[in-house]
Write a protein that holds these residues in place. Sequence first.
Motif, PDB file in Angstrom:
ATOM      1  N   TYR A 158       0.832  -1.254   0.114  1.00 32.34           N
ATOM      2  CA  TYR A 158       0.149  -0.141   0.087  1.00 32.34           C
ATOM      3  C   TYR A 158       0.784   1.312  -0.070  1.00 32.34           C
ATOM      4  CZ  TYR A 158      -3.582   3.214   0.914  1.00 32.34           C
ATOM      5  OH  TYR A 158      -4.557   4.295   0.980  1.00 32.34           O
ATOM      6  N   PHE A 159       1.750   1.417   1.008  1.00 33.05           N
ATOM      7  CA  PHE A 159       2.774   2.456   0.800  1.00 33.05           C
ATOM      8  C   PHE A 159       4.087   2.237   0.032  1.00 33.05           C
ATOM      9  CE2 PHE A 159       0.406   3.032   5.096  1.00 33.05           C
ATOM     10  CZ  PHE A 159      -0.226   4.213   4.639  1.00 33.05           C
ATOM     11  N   GLN A 160       4.252   3.202  -0.698  1.00 35.57           N
ATOM     12  CA  GLN A 160       5.616   3.228  -1.755  1.00 35.57           C
ATOM     13  C   GLN A 160       6.757   3.476  -0.863  1.00 35.57           C
ATOM     14  OE1 GLN A 160       2.440   4.751  -3.194  1.00 35.57           O
ATOM     15  NE2 GLN A 160       2.189   2.637  -4.000  1.00 35.57           N
ATOM     16  N   ARG A 161       6.758   4.476   0.064  1.00 39.87           N
ATOM     17  CA  ARG A 161       7.790   4.932   0.591  1.00 39.87           C
ATOM     18  C   ARG A 161       8.318   4.328   2.033  1.00 39.87           C
ATOM     19  NH1 ARG A 161       8.140  11.339  -0.541  1.00 39.87           N
ATOM     20  NH2 ARG A 161       7.809  11.326  -2.789  1.00 39.87           N
ATOM     21  N   ASP A 162       9.490   3.925   2.164  1.00 38.23           N
ATOM     22  CA  ASP A 162       9.825   3.426   3.359  1.00 38.23           C
ATOM     23  C   ASP A 162       9.460   4.302   4.696  1.00 38.23           C
ATOM     24  OD1 ASP A 162      10.960   1.337   1.898  1.00 38.23           O
ATOM     25  OD2 ASP A 162      13.055   2.076   2.012  1.00 38.23           O
TER      26      ASP A 162
ATOM     27  N   VAL B  82       4.027   4.016  10.331  1.00 42.33           N
ATOM     28  CA  VAL B  82       3.084   3.134  10.966  1.00 42.33           C
ATOM     29  C   VAL B  82       3.673   1.769  11.903  1.00 42.33           C
ATOM     30  CG1 VAL B  82       1.157   1.452  10.049  1.00 42.33           C
ATOM     31  CG2 VAL B  82       1.568   3.554   8.834  1.00 42.33           C
ATOM     32  N   ALA B  83       4.837   1.498  11.622  1.00 40.98           N
ATOM     33  CA  ALA B  83       5.142   0.683  12.525  1.00 40.98           C
ATOM     34  C   ALA B  83       5.986   1.198  13.676  1.00 40.98           C
ATOM     35  CB  ALA B  83       6.250  -0.408  11.806  1.00 40.98           C
ATOM     36  N   LEU B  84       6.084   2.601  13.999  1.00 43.97           N
ATOM     37  CA  LEU B  84       6.785   3.010  15.149  1.00 43.97           C
ATOM     38  C   LEU B  84       6.026   2.666  16.397  1.00 43.97           C
ATOM     39  CD1 LEU B  84       9.174   4.852  14.982  1.00 43.97           C
ATOM     40  CD2 LEU B  84       7.526   6.940  15.057  1.00 43.97           C
ATOM     41  N   PRO B  85       4.911   2.726  16.645  1.00 38.28           N
ATOM     42  CA  PRO B  85       4.219   2.419  17.804  1.00 38.28           C
ATOM     43  C   PRO B  85       4.775   1.145  18.341  1.00 38.28           C
ATOM     44  CG  PRO B  85       2.488   3.208  16.486  1.00 38.28           C
ATOM     45  CD  PRO B  85       3.743   2.994  15.660  1.00 38.28           C
TER      46      PRO B  85
ATOM     47  N   ALA C 254      -0.840   7.596   6.774  1.00 33.86           N
ATOM     48  CA  ALA C 254       0.282   6.979   7.506  1.00 33.86           C
ATOM     49  C   ALA C 254       0.234   7.529   8.995  1.00 33.86           C
ATOM     50  CB  ALA C 254       1.568   7.123   7.101  1.00 33.86           C
ATOM     51  N   GLY C 255       0.162   8.680   9.356  1.00 36.00           N
ATOM     52  CA  GLY C 255       0.006   9.330  10.569  1.00 36.00           C
ATOM     53  C   GLY C 255      -1.420   8.941  11.304  1.00 36.00           C
TER      54      GLY C 255
END
Length: 106
Positions: free
Chosen positions: A14-18, A24-27, A52-53
Amino acid sequence: QGTITVNKKSLIEYFQRDFHIEEVALPFARTETAAKYDVWCTVKGGGQTGQAGAIRLGVSRCLEKWDPSLRASLKQAGMLTRDVRRVERKKAGQPKARKKKQWVKR
């Protein structure tokens, strides 16, 4: 397993940029709960960064509800706060919100 599904697609698909994938995975990284939970979410509008936010905020709030002891680390990282910035409205007599027609003396 720790799979994240966004609009019926995998997170990487879904998301193209790293940067968005990391956000999204930060929490999960912050609370060390990476492979514990699966995430299934639907987002629309706002663009990739806004989506993403929004997912990050939703995941953070869910983790806090599920395990209140994680609140301190999430709060310290600023993940429980919504981004309040909005697009400024266009003003009458101007081409855009802040852009103005060039002033000519003569």
